[in-house]
Design an enzyme around this catalytic site. Structure first.
Site, PDB file in Angstrom:
ATOM      1  N   HIS A   1       0.766  -1.386   0.166  1.00 48.81           N
ATOM      2  CA  HIS A   1      -0.223  -0.012  -0.045  1.00 48.81           C
ATOM      3  C   HIS A   1       0.856   1.445  -0.055  1.00 48.81           C
ATOM      4  O   HIS A   1       0.036   2.303   0.052  1.00 48.81           O
ATOM      5  CB  HIS A   1      -0.936   0.151   1.290  1.00 48.81           C
ATOM      6  CG  HIS A   1      -2.156  -0.838   1.159  1.00 48.81           C
ATOM      7  ND1 HIS A   1      -2.870  -0.888   0.417  1.00 48.81           N
ATOM      8  CD2 HIS A   1      -1.951  -2.313   1.796  1.00 48.81           C
ATOM      9  CE1 HIS A   1      -3.829  -1.596   0.380  1.00 48.81           C
ATOM     10  NE2 HIS A   1      -3.269  -2.943   0.822  1.00 48.81           N
TER      11      HIS A   1
ATOM     12  N   ASP B   1       3.270   9.583  -1.011  1.00 54.88           N
ATOM     13  CA  ASP B   1       2.747   8.948  -0.709  1.00 54.88           C
ATOM     14  C   ASP B   1       2.045   7.285  -2.215  1.00 54.88           C
ATOM     15  O   ASP B   1       1.741   8.166  -2.847  1.00 54.88           O
ATOM     16  CB  ASP B   1       1.262   9.294  -0.581  1.00 54.88           C
ATOM     17  CG  ASP B   1      -0.061   9.485   0.080  1.00 54.88           C
ATOM     18  OD1 ASP B   1      -0.300   7.846   0.831  1.00 54.88           O
ATOM     19  OD2 ASP B   1      -0.772   9.977   0.851  1.00 54.88           O
TER      20      ASP B   1
HETATM   21  P1  ADQ Z   1      -3.337   5.913   4.583  1.00 55.69           P
HETATM   22  O1  ADQ Z   1      -1.722   6.634   4.562  1.00 55.69           O
HETATM   23  O2  ADQ Z   1      -4.252   5.613   5.461  1.00 55.69           O
HETATM   24  O3  ADQ Z   1      -3.311   5.002   3.757  1.00 55.69           O
HETATM   25  P2  ADQ Z   1      -5.273   7.141   2.467  1.00 55.69           P
HETATM   26  O4  ADQ Z   1      -4.910   6.605   1.541  1.00 55.69           O
HETATM   27  O5  ADQ Z   1      -5.311   8.572   2.377  1.00 55.69           O
HETATM   28  O6  ADQ Z   1      -4.224   7.248   2.870  1.00 55.69           O
HETATM   29  O7  ADQ Z   1      -6.749   6.791   3.361  1.00 55.69           O
HETATM   30  C1  ADQ Z   1      -7.200   7.161   4.319  1.00 55.69           C
HETATM   31  C2  ADQ Z   1      -8.284   6.894   4.546  1.00 55.69           C
HETATM   32  O8  ADQ Z   1      -9.159   7.292   6.050  1.00 55.69           O
HETATM   33  C3  ADQ Z   1      -9.585   7.560   3.926  1.00 55.69           C
HETATM   34  O9  ADQ Z   1     -10.484   6.515   3.640  1.00 55.69           O
HETATM   35  C4  ADQ Z   1      -9.917   8.810   4.388  1.00 55.69           C
HETATM   36  O10 ADQ Z   1     -10.949   8.783   4.014  1.00 55.69           O
HETATM   37  C5  ADQ Z   1      -9.699   7.966   6.253  1.00 55.69           C
HETATM   38  N1  ADQ Z   1      -9.977   9.047   6.969  1.00 55.69           N
HETATM   39  C6  ADQ Z   1      -8.320   9.707   6.848  1.00 55.69           C
HETATM   40  N2  ADQ Z   1      -8.392  11.046   8.256  1.00 55.69           N
HETATM   41  C7  ADQ Z   1      -9.548  10.127   8.226  1.00 55.69           C
HETATM   42  C8  ADQ Z   1     -10.577  10.708   9.434  1.00 55.69           C
HETATM   43  N3  ADQ Z   1      -9.976  12.138  10.392  1.00 55.69           N
HETATM   44  N4  ADQ Z   1     -11.532  10.401   9.933  1.00 55.69           N
HETATM   45  C9  ADQ Z   1     -11.318   9.260   9.574  1.00 55.69           C
HETATM   46  N5  ADQ Z   1     -10.955   8.920   8.785  1.00 55.69           N
HETATM   47  C10 ADQ Z   1     -10.375   9.435   7.893  1.00 55.69           C
HETATM   48  C11 ADQ Z   1      -2.405   3.476   3.129  1.00 55.69           C
HETATM   49  C12 ADQ Z   1      -1.171   4.589   2.405  1.00 55.69           C
HETATM   50  C13 ADQ Z   1      -2.169   4.933   0.891  1.00 55.69           C
HETATM   51  C14 ADQ Z   1      -2.850   4.140   0.546  1.00 55.69           C
HETATM   52  C15 ADQ Z   1      -4.027   3.458   0.997  1.00 55.69           C
HETATM   53  C16 ADQ Z   1      -4.282   2.298   0.739  1.00 55.69           C
HETATM   54  O11 ADQ Z   1      -0.126   5.237   2.867  1.00 55.69           O
HETATM   55  O12 ADQ Z   1      -1.000   5.805   0.480  1.00 55.69           O
HETATM   56  O13 ADQ Z   1      -3.645   4.900  -0.763  1.00 55.69           O
HETATM   57  O14 ADQ Z   1      -3.373   2.562   1.959  1.00 55.69           O
HETATM   58  O15 ADQ Z   1      -3.784   1.594  -0.120  1.00 55.69           O
END
Ligand code: ADQ
Length: 463
Positions: free
Chosen positions: A155, A364
């Protein structure tokens, strides 16, 4: 019957707190569609012998969760996974640290995961392992005689070999990846880096990776599987929750100002300090905009206890305080920094009320917030996304306003451009990004990966 068995470090349990994180969001969406088992840690740390697996059914998904010992939590999770692998994968070498005993514990926990998983497996299961915490899991399973198809999806980004070489045990990890049948990444760049890394250890054709595991030698299938989102689900949530009390209160307090929003796990890779500085530069360079915009940053704590994560929380509080101290007026607070999570419905409704979404990580794998932000917009009057070129999502969302997150002036200009973008241009860019999201949604991600595992099974059968 073919079951899909997902394995990840952390499991989002049906009645527990869903950790804010992309992996949990992606895996849960994929599993709910397909049905199957989700195996991993339940988030509890114990001083004695860790218990589990504990099984819990919810609809078509079985959650099988285990506990972690204090030692495993400290050395495997906080240590090797999040202080060695995470910074390297994000090219943030200043945060990197390596301790041999942490790597030893990482291997021990992978072997524990294998031991606890094996009794649950059935001969026709497809096994899908997620993320950097569990790289050696397939070799542990193979060593114990498991012959099911096993896939691995990373990921995070896969780093260039020159960054990877900082890790003393990188060759060992690369070879362990050869025990998988399928290895997947978010972007072609990650896949190229992986192939370069294999070549550097003498195996461009994957021959250098470990084939001595029990069972017949098998080809390693590598590919790009960019994760998507449930586009219609995000749209519906955004519309349904718009009338909710907390959304209405947020809108009321804008007093007609344009909203900028950022939603991230509190993580140094997300570029939050740089983003705050860019917002400050925006207010400095474009004085007319003061009192006309509000920036809400939502960032719940993650990995508390790891020093770098505690530091960034303090740094952001200081920075928000300084910006507010410098620019606030009696009726206006420029930044509201909320160190807490919100349910998905509320987030989607916030996105729909937003003029500019800020997704500016220093690096990311993908970044699902960028995709969710686009999906949640009103097509008649969409907000615009400012997106880091160093996020995997920039590979697909080329119609966002793309920035280099380290270029503070550039990000401030991009914020200004997005805030002032004419309606026609916003609609066009939004439509083209929405088309991209629909073509490659969460179903496409899951289907393509499962299909790759099914082909691996055929190849294994064919010998
Ligand atoms: P993350 O680093 O966690 O994921 P991201 O892909 O942006 O980053 O996912 C975050 C998820 O959590 C989103 O669905 C978002 O809506 C939710 N989220 C974030 N902040 C939140 C909050 N304050 N309250 C509730 N929900 C929240 C890792 C990798 C990424 C990759 C994903 C999926 O680092 O690059 O995109 O896995 O593969």
């Amino acid at each position: 019957m073919t079951r899909l068995v997902n394995v990840s470090n952390r499991v989002a349990q049906p009645r527990g707190d869903t950790p804010a994180g992309g992996l949990a969001v992606g895996v849960l969406a994929a599993l709910r569609e397909h049905g199957g088992v989700w195996f991993g840690w339940n988030g509890r740390v114990v001083s004695g012998e860790p218990a589990g697996p504990k099984l819990e059914e919810d609809g078509n998904v079985t959650y099988a969760t285990i506990e972690l010992s204090e030692r495993a939590f400290e050395l495997y999770y906080n240590g090797f996974s999040n202080t060695s692998l995470w910074p390297i994968n994000h090219y943030l070498l200043g945060f990197f640290r390596y301790e041999r005993r942490e790597f030893d514990e990482y291997r021990r926990v992978n072997s524990l995961f294998a031991r606890k998983l094996i009794p649950l497996l059935q001969p026709d299961d497809l096994i899908w392992v997620h993320d950097y915490h569990l790289i050696p899991l397939a070799s542990e399973l193979r060593r114990a005689g498991v012959e099911n198809p096993i896939g691995f999806f990373l990921h995070t980004p896969f780093p260039a070999v020159e960054a990877l070489r900082v890790l003393p045990v990188y060759e060992q990890l690369l070879r362990a990846m050869g025990a998988y049948d399928v290895v997947g990444f978010h972007t072609p760049r990650d896949l190229r880096c992986f192939n370069d890394a294999l070549e550097s250890i003498g195996g461009a054709d994957h021959a250098a990776v470990d084939r001595r595991a029990p069972g017949k030698p098998h080809p390693l299938h590598t590919d790009v599987f960019p994760i998507g989102i449930d586009v219609e689900g995000c749209q519906q949530l955004a519309m349904q929750t718009g009338e909710q009390d907390n959304v209405q209160r947020m809108v009321h307090h804008l007093h007609g100002r344009q909203l900028l929003i950022g939603v991230d796990r509190l993580d140094y890779s997300k570029g939050l300090e740089e983003r705050f500085r860019a917002f400050s530069r925006l207010l400095e360079d474009y004085p007319a905009i003061r009192n006309q915009v509000s920036y809400i940053q939502i960032a719940p704590t993650s990995r508390a206890g790891v020093r770098a994560y505690d530091d960034i929380r303090e740094a952001l509080e200081r920075s928000a305080g300084m910006i507010n101290g410098r620019f606030a007026d009696i009726d206006w607070v420029p930044i509201r920094y909320l160190n807490r999570g919100f349910d998905r419905g509320t987030l989607m409704a916030f996105f729909r009320e937003t003029a500019v979404g800020l997704v500016t990580p220093l690096r990311d794998g993908m970044n699902l917030v960028a995709k969710e932000f686009v999906a949640a917009q009103d097509p008649e009057d969409p907000g615009m996304l400012v997106l880091s070129r160093l996020a995997g999502a920039a590979h697909e969302l080329t119609d966002a306003v793309l920035v280099n997150p380290y270029d503070i002036d550039g990000v401030a200009e991009a914020m200004h451009q997005a805030l002032n973008m004419p309606l026609g241009e916003r609609q066009e860019r939004h439509q083209s990004m929405l088309d991209v999201l629909r073509r490659n949604d969460i179903t496409a991600w899951r289907t393509r990966f499962v299909d790759a595992l099914l082909s691996a099974r055929e190849q294994r059968k064919a010998g």
